[in-house]
Design a protein around this motif. Structure first.
Motif, PDB file in Angstrom:
ATOM      1  N   LEU A  71      24.485 -20.803  47.772  1.00 33.43           N
ATOM      2  CA  LEU A  71      25.852 -20.889  47.720  1.00 33.43           C
ATOM      3  C   LEU A  71      26.675 -20.724  46.083  1.00 33.43           C
ATOM      4  CD1 LEU A  71      28.664 -20.380  49.335  1.00 33.43           C
ATOM      5  CD2 LEU A  71      28.695 -22.966  49.298  1.00 33.43           C
ATOM      6  N   TYR A  72      25.856 -21.581  45.454  1.00 30.52           N
ATOM      7  CA  TYR A  72      26.537 -21.769  44.041  1.00 30.52           C
ATOM      8  C   TYR A  72      25.881 -20.407  43.326  1.00 30.52           C
ATOM      9  CZ  TYR A  72      25.540 -22.866  39.136  1.00 30.52           C
ATOM     10  OH  TYR A  72      25.384 -22.963  37.878  1.00 30.52           O
ATOM     11  N   ARG A  73      24.550 -20.149  43.633  1.00 27.59           N
ATOM     12  CA  ARG A  73      24.267 -18.802  42.783  1.00 27.59           C
ATOM     13  C   ARG A  73      24.740 -17.523  43.225  1.00 27.59           C
ATOM     14  NH1 ARG A  73      18.735 -21.085  44.658  1.00 27.59           N
ATOM     15  NH2 ARG A  73      17.791 -22.536  42.926  1.00 27.59           N
ATOM     16  N   LEU A  74      25.292 -17.679  44.480  1.00 22.07           N
ATOM     17  CA  LEU A  74      26.053 -16.371  44.967  1.00 22.07           C
ATOM     18  C   LEU A  74      27.458 -16.504  44.169  1.00 22.07           C
ATOM     19  CD1 LEU A  74      25.728 -16.523  48.950  1.00 22.07           C
ATOM     20  CD2 LEU A  74      24.989 -14.574  47.278  1.00 22.07           C
ATOM     21  N   MET A  75      28.041 -17.427  44.050  1.00 18.70           N
ATOM     22  CA  MET A  75      29.383 -17.638  43.271  1.00 18.70           C
ATOM     23  C   MET A  75      29.122 -17.293  41.839  1.00 18.70           C
ATOM     24  SD  MET A  75      31.648 -19.279  44.952  1.00 18.70           S
ATOM     25  CE  MET A  75      31.998 -20.147  46.473  1.00 18.70           C
ATOM     26  N   ARG A  76      27.902 -17.640  41.352  1.00 20.86           N
ATOM     27  CA  ARG A  76      27.619 -17.165  39.862  1.00 20.86           C
ATOM     28  C   ARG A  76      27.454 -15.597  39.707  1.00 20.86           C
ATOM     29  NH1 ARG A  76      28.536 -20.324  35.495  1.00 20.86           N
ATOM     30  NH2 ARG A  76      26.475 -19.454  34.513  1.00 20.86           N
ATOM     31  N   LEU A 102      33.501 -26.655  46.142  1.00 25.30           N
ATOM     32  CA  LEU A 102      32.729 -27.573  45.361  1.00 25.30           C
ATOM     33  C   LEU A 102      31.809 -26.614  44.629  1.00 25.30           C
ATOM     34  CD1 LEU A 102      32.207 -30.369  44.477  1.00 25.30           C
ATOM     35  CD2 LEU A 102      30.587 -30.607  46.131  1.00 25.30           C
ATOM     36  N   ALA A 103      31.214 -25.667  45.439  1.00 24.80           N
ATOM     37  CA  ALA A 103      30.388 -24.796  44.738  1.00 24.80           C
ATOM     38  C   ALA A 103      31.097 -23.826  43.642  1.00 24.80           C
ATOM     39  CB  ALA A 103      29.530 -23.886  45.969  1.00 24.80           C
ATOM     40  N   ALA A 104      32.406 -23.271  44.076  1.00 25.55           N
ATOM     41  CA  ALA A 104      33.107 -22.470  43.290  1.00 25.55           C
ATOM     42  C   ALA A 104      33.344 -23.088  42.004  1.00 25.55           C
ATOM     43  CB  ALA A 104      34.297 -22.121  43.907  1.00 25.55           C
ATOM     44  N   ARG A 105      34.030 -24.513  41.971  1.00 23.79           N
ATOM     45  CA  ARG A 105      34.422 -25.184  40.700  1.00 23.79           C
ATOM     46  C   ARG A 105      33.216 -25.210  39.833  1.00 23.79           C
ATOM     47  NH1 ARG A 105      39.272 -26.945  39.921  1.00 23.79           N
ATOM     48  NH2 ARG A 105      38.451 -26.888  37.785  1.00 23.79           N
ATOM     49  N   VAL A 106      31.955 -25.798  40.557  1.00 28.02           N
ATOM     50  CA  VAL A 106      30.805 -26.113  39.753  1.00 28.02           C
ATOM     51  C   VAL A 106      30.257 -24.699  39.045  1.00 28.02           C
ATOM     52  CG1 VAL A 106      28.453 -26.768  39.712  1.00 28.02           C
ATOM     53  CG2 VAL A 106      30.021 -27.951  40.874  1.00 28.02           C
ATOM     54  N   ALA A 107      30.558 -23.604  39.750  1.00 27.15           N
ATOM     55  CA  ALA A 107      30.285 -22.144  39.315  1.00 27.15           C
ATOM     56  C   ALA A 107      31.346 -21.675  38.280  1.00 27.15           C
ATOM     57  CB  ALA A 107      30.142 -21.048  40.202  1.00 27.15           C
ATOM     58  N   GLY A 108      32.283 -22.418  37.946  1.00 27.84           N
ATOM     59  CA  GLY A 108      33.217 -22.119  36.825  1.00 27.84           C
ATOM     60  C   GLY A 108      34.404 -21.295  37.343  1.00 27.84           C
ATOM     61  N   ILE A 109      34.430 -21.293  38.765  1.00 27.36           N
ATOM     62  CA  ILE A 109      35.809 -20.501  39.380  1.00 27.36           C
ATOM     63  C   ILE A 109      37.101 -21.563  39.510  1.00 27.36           C
ATOM     64  CG2 ILE A 109      36.474 -19.098  41.071  1.00 27.36           C
ATOM     65  CD1 ILE A 109      33.408 -18.400  41.423  1.00 27.36           C
ATOM     66  N   ILE A 158      39.609 -29.676  43.101  1.00 27.32           N
ATOM     67  CA  ILE A 158      39.384 -28.612  43.254  1.00 27.32           C
ATOM     68  C   ILE A 158      40.096 -27.160  43.568  1.00 27.32           C
ATOM     69  CG2 ILE A 158      37.892 -27.089  45.430  1.00 27.32           C
ATOM     70  CD1 ILE A 158      36.230 -29.616  45.519  1.00 27.32           C
ATOM     71  N   PRO A 159      41.079 -27.261  44.399  1.00 25.78           N
ATOM     72  CA  PRO A 159      41.854 -26.244  44.928  1.00 25.78           C
ATOM     73  C   PRO A 159      42.906 -25.850  43.852  1.00 25.78           C
ATOM     74  CG  PRO A 159      42.710 -27.801  46.260  1.00 25.78           C
ATOM     75  CD  PRO A 159      41.658 -28.316  45.523  1.00 25.78           C
ATOM     76  N   HIS A 160      43.253 -24.546  43.339  1.00 25.52           N
ATOM     77  CA  HIS A 160      44.347 -24.205  42.963  1.00 25.52           C
ATOM     78  C   HIS A 160      45.580 -24.269  43.725  1.00 25.52           C
ATOM     79  CE1 HIS A 160      47.355 -21.306  41.184  1.00 25.52           C
ATOM     80  NE2 HIS A 160      47.030 -21.585  40.232  1.00 25.52           N
ATOM     81  N   THR A 161      45.366 -23.721  44.818  1.00 24.25           N
ATOM     82  CA  THR A 161      46.504 -23.747  45.914  1.00 24.25           C
ATOM     83  C   THR A 161      45.761 -24.147  47.157  1.00 24.25           C
ATOM     84  OG1 THR A 161      47.433 -22.009  44.925  1.00 24.25           O
ATOM     85  CG2 THR A 161      48.188 -22.153  47.172  1.00 24.25           C
ATOM     86  N   ILE A 162      46.798 -24.802  48.050  1.00 20.55           N
ATOM     87  CA  ILE A 162      46.273 -25.026  49.528  1.00 20.55           C
ATOM     88  C   ILE A 162      47.395 -24.509  50.401  1.00 20.55           C
ATOM     89  CG2 ILE A 162      45.658 -27.139  51.066  1.00 20.55           C
ATOM     90  CD1 ILE A 162      45.629 -28.906  48.668  1.00 20.55           C
TER      91      ILE A 162
END
Length: 216
Positions: free
Chosen positions: A73-78, A98-105, A139-143
């Motif tokens: 999932l992390y690699r897909l985000m990257r 979590l995967a998105a934020r670790v990937a820098g998104i 984590i989220p910008h918006t909920i």
């Protein structure tokens, strides 16, 4: 150039969140957005409908392979580098966010789709919800909450109210039509006389839908 939207959803069982995602993608198919869906668990009653509609699907199985699929999932985000990651339901909010934020998104949108936080879910789901509440400031910008009641109940369990907005479900009313013959057929099928007044509600037979209160 189209903006890339990556959706992460727990599964594709028949449910409100899954149908909302399906309708959302179809409604914006010819827009400036492109959509890809990552499903965290395989199968589900709506899987075939997504596939037959040509929606881009990537299916994982985090229950069977939690570590390797979280890395995937992390690699897909990257690799995909989406402009926005939108997650649906608690487990997807937690793992996908979590995967998105670790990937820098940073453009992560969580989806809150329920109003009941006092029961009606497993201990594991309650734990994930508590974890989401703790991480909601990071984590989220918006909920996005499906209703004001959902926003209110989740704010009481610790979700960051400053990031919460209410966006109700949307429906294409043009397809929700019927004629007099269909009305008559349904009334006859259910055993209603022509003078009977009929009041109904739509929803799965579950305590969450509060049918007892409707009958009362």
């Amino acid at each position: 150039m189209k903006r890339r939207i990556l959706h992460v959803i727990t599964g594709l069982a028949v449910g409100g969140a899954e149908m909302a995602l399906y309708r959302l993608i179809l409604a914006f198919r010819d827009s400036e957005y492109s959509h890809t869906v990552i499903v965290l668990t395989p199968g589900g009653g709506l899987y075939r409908r997504f596939v037959e509609s040509g929606i881009k699907l990537i299916v994982l199985d985090v229950r069977r392979s939690p570590v390797s699929d979280m890395l995937r999932l992390y690699r897909l985000m990257r690799t995909l580098q989406p402009d926005i990651v939108q997650t649906w339901l608690y487990h997807a909010d937690f793992l996908g966010g979590l995967a998105a934020r670790v990937a820098g998104i940073r453009n992560v949108i969580w989806g809150v789709r329920t109003t009941d936080v006092d029961g009606g879910c497993s201990r594991a789901t309650a734990f994930v919800r508590h974890a989401c509440a703790s991480l909601s400031r990071w984590i989220p910008h918006t909920i996005v909450c499906v209703a004001e009641a959902a926003r209110r109940s989740h704010s009481l369990v610790g979700y960051d109210t400053g990031r919460m907005v209410v966006v109700g479900n949307g429906f294409d009313l043009s397809v929700l039509t019927s004629d007099q013959s269909q009305r008559g057929q349904l009334r006859a099928q259910c055993g209603f006389d022509k003078d009977d007044v009929v009041v109904g509600t739509l929803g799965r037979f579950n305590l969450d839908k509060d049918h007892a209160n409707f009958v009362q």
